[in-house]
Design a protein around this motif. Structure first.
Motif, PDB file in Angstrom:
ATOM      1  N   LEU A 181      91.528  73.877  95.457  1.00  0.00           N
ATOM      2  CA  LEU A 181      91.771  72.967  96.557  1.00  0.00           C
ATOM      3  C   LEU A 181      90.546  72.956  97.463  1.00  0.00           C
ATOM      4  O   LEU A 181      90.130  73.998  97.966  1.00  0.00           O
ATOM      5  CB  LEU A 181      93.015  73.401  97.340  1.00  0.00           C
ATOM      6  N   SER A 182      89.938  71.802  97.618  1.00  0.00           N
ATOM      7  CA  SER A 182      88.774  71.652  98.496  1.00  0.00           C
ATOM      8  C   SER A 182      88.807  70.237  99.069  1.00  0.00           C
ATOM      9  O   SER A 182      89.307  69.315  98.437  1.00  0.00           O
ATOM     10  CB  SER A 182      87.471  71.913  97.746  1.00  0.00           C
ATOM     11  N   PHE A 183      88.248  70.079 100.254  1.00  0.00           N
ATOM     12  CA  PHE A 183      88.361  68.802 100.937  1.00  0.00           C
ATOM     13  C   PHE A 183      87.124  67.926 100.827  1.00  0.00           C
ATOM     14  O   PHE A 183      87.219  66.712 100.864  1.00  0.00           O
ATOM     15  CB  PHE A 183      88.714  69.025 102.401  1.00  0.00           C
ATOM     16  N   PHE A 184      85.949  68.514 100.720  1.00  0.00           N
ATOM     17  CA  PHE A 184      84.739  67.704 100.735  1.00  0.00           C
ATOM     18  C   PHE A 184      84.045  67.625  99.388  1.00  0.00           C
ATOM     19  O   PHE A 184      83.684  66.565  98.930  1.00  0.00           O
ATOM     20  CB  PHE A 184      83.764  68.234 101.797  1.00  0.00           C
ATOM     21  N   LYS A 185      83.847  68.739  98.750  1.00  0.00           N
ATOM     22  CA  LYS A 185      83.143  68.763  97.481  1.00  0.00           C
ATOM     23  C   LYS A 185      84.016  69.523  96.474  1.00  0.00           C
ATOM     24  O   LYS A 185      84.488  70.612  96.769  1.00  0.00           O
ATOM     25  CB  LYS A 185      81.791  69.462  97.647  1.00  0.00           C
ATOM     26  N   PRO A 186      84.212  68.956  95.292  1.00  0.00           N
ATOM     27  CA  PRO A 186      85.066  69.630  94.299  1.00  0.00           C
ATOM     28  C   PRO A 186      84.540  71.027  93.952  1.00  0.00           C
ATOM     29  O   PRO A 186      83.339  71.247  93.864  1.00  0.00           O
ATOM     30  CB  PRO A 186      84.982  68.712  93.082  1.00  0.00           C
ATOM     31  N   HIS A 187      85.473  71.951  93.769  1.00  0.00           N
ATOM     32  CA  HIS A 187      85.122  73.328  93.420  1.00  0.00           C
ATOM     33  C   HIS A 187      86.045  73.790  92.308  1.00  0.00           C
ATOM     34  O   HIS A 187      87.231  73.480  92.302  1.00  0.00           O
ATOM     35  CB  HIS A 187      85.262  74.234  94.638  1.00  0.00           C
ATOM     36  N   TYR A 188      85.478  74.530  91.360  1.00  0.00           N
ATOM     37  CA  TYR A 188      86.228  75.003  90.210  1.00  0.00           C
ATOM     38  C   TYR A 188      86.044  76.501  90.051  1.00  0.00           C
ATOM     39  O   TYR A 188      85.025  77.058  90.433  1.00  0.00           O
ATOM     40  CB  TYR A 188      85.738  74.315  88.930  1.00  0.00           C
ATOM     41  N   THR A 189      87.047  77.130  89.456  1.00  0.00           N
ATOM     42  CA  THR A 189      86.963  78.551  89.138  1.00  0.00           C
ATOM     43  C   THR A 189      87.074  78.702  87.625  1.00  0.00           C
ATOM     44  O   THR A 189      87.952  78.098  87.002  1.00  0.00           O
ATOM     45  CB  THR A 189      88.110  79.332  89.813  1.00  0.00           C
ATOM     46  N   ILE A 190      86.175  79.484  87.071  1.00  0.00           N
ATOM     47  CA  ILE A 190      86.220  79.795  85.652  1.00  0.00           C
ATOM     48  C   ILE A 190      86.452  81.292  85.541  1.00  0.00           C
ATOM     49  O   ILE A 190      85.644  82.086  86.007  1.00  0.00           O
ATOM     50  CB  ILE A 190      84.920  79.379  84.943  1.00  0.00           C
ATOM     51  N   GLU A 191      87.589  81.658  84.957  1.00  0.00           N
ATOM     52  CA  GLU A 191      87.965  83.063  84.830  1.00  0.00           C
ATOM     53  C   GLU A 191      87.826  83.527  83.388  1.00  0.00           C
ATOM     54  O   GLU A 191      88.178  82.797  82.470  1.00  0.00           O
ATOM     55  CB  GLU A 191      89.405  83.256  85.298  1.00  0.00           C
TER      56      GLU A 191
END
Length: 164
Positions: free
Chosen positions: A81-91
């Motif tokens: 969840l981000s408001f301005f720039k997309p963010h991803y998590t790679i586990e």
């Protein structure tokens, strides 16, 4: 070092397309599920052996994918969840991602060593990516990661288009 080009077909039910090397020779086949829940992609080498299986988590607020490689390793990709720039998590990948992830211009590194460089071509009718893999042993992993990321971007684009 190997170079690959991913160019998806404009009209493909479920998402079936070929990934080529720098000489234009087919290296991988990608087969996406059609009208199946959960959405899946299976990647094959040109001899028909399965390289990886990518599966979307069925019920989640934000897109999440599980990637299983034929060598027994696996990792997950989820949108945060981000408001301005997309963010991803790679586990579970054990690699560091640097660069502009959303615009698909980034590098993957492990222990300070660059493993791959991914860039997206713009002004194309379909998703087109150029991938440089510096260590051949990571080719399957990198191809699988790019397919998963591209589908997350497609989901986002579809959601934004339908919301207007």
């Amino acid at each position: 070092m190997k170079n690959f080009r991913i160019k998806q077909k404009m009209w493909s039910l479920g998402g079936k397309f070929t990934i080529t090397d720098e000489a234009g020779i087919p290296s991988y086949e990608v087969a996406g599920s059609f009208m199946q829940i959960p959405k899946t992609f299976t990647i094959y080498d040109m001899q028909g052996s399965q390289i990886s299986h990518i599966q979307k988590k069925t019920w989640s607020l934000l897109p999440k994918f599980y990637v299983s490689l034929n060598n027994g390793s696996s990792f997950s990709l989820k949108k945060d969840l981000s408001f301005f720039k997309p963010h991803y998590t790679i586990e579970g990948l054990g690699m560091k991602i640097q660069g502009d992830f959303w615009n698909m211009n980034f590098t993957l590194s492990q222990n300070g060593q660059t493993v791959a460089k991914i860039s997206q071509e713009w002004l194309r009718m379909t998703s087109t990516y150029n991938i440089e893999v510096y260590d051949d042993q990571y080719a399957d992993l990198v191809i699988s990661l790019v397919i998963a990321i591209d589908y997350v971007k497609e989901i986002e684009h579809s959601a934004n288009s339908s919301g207007r």
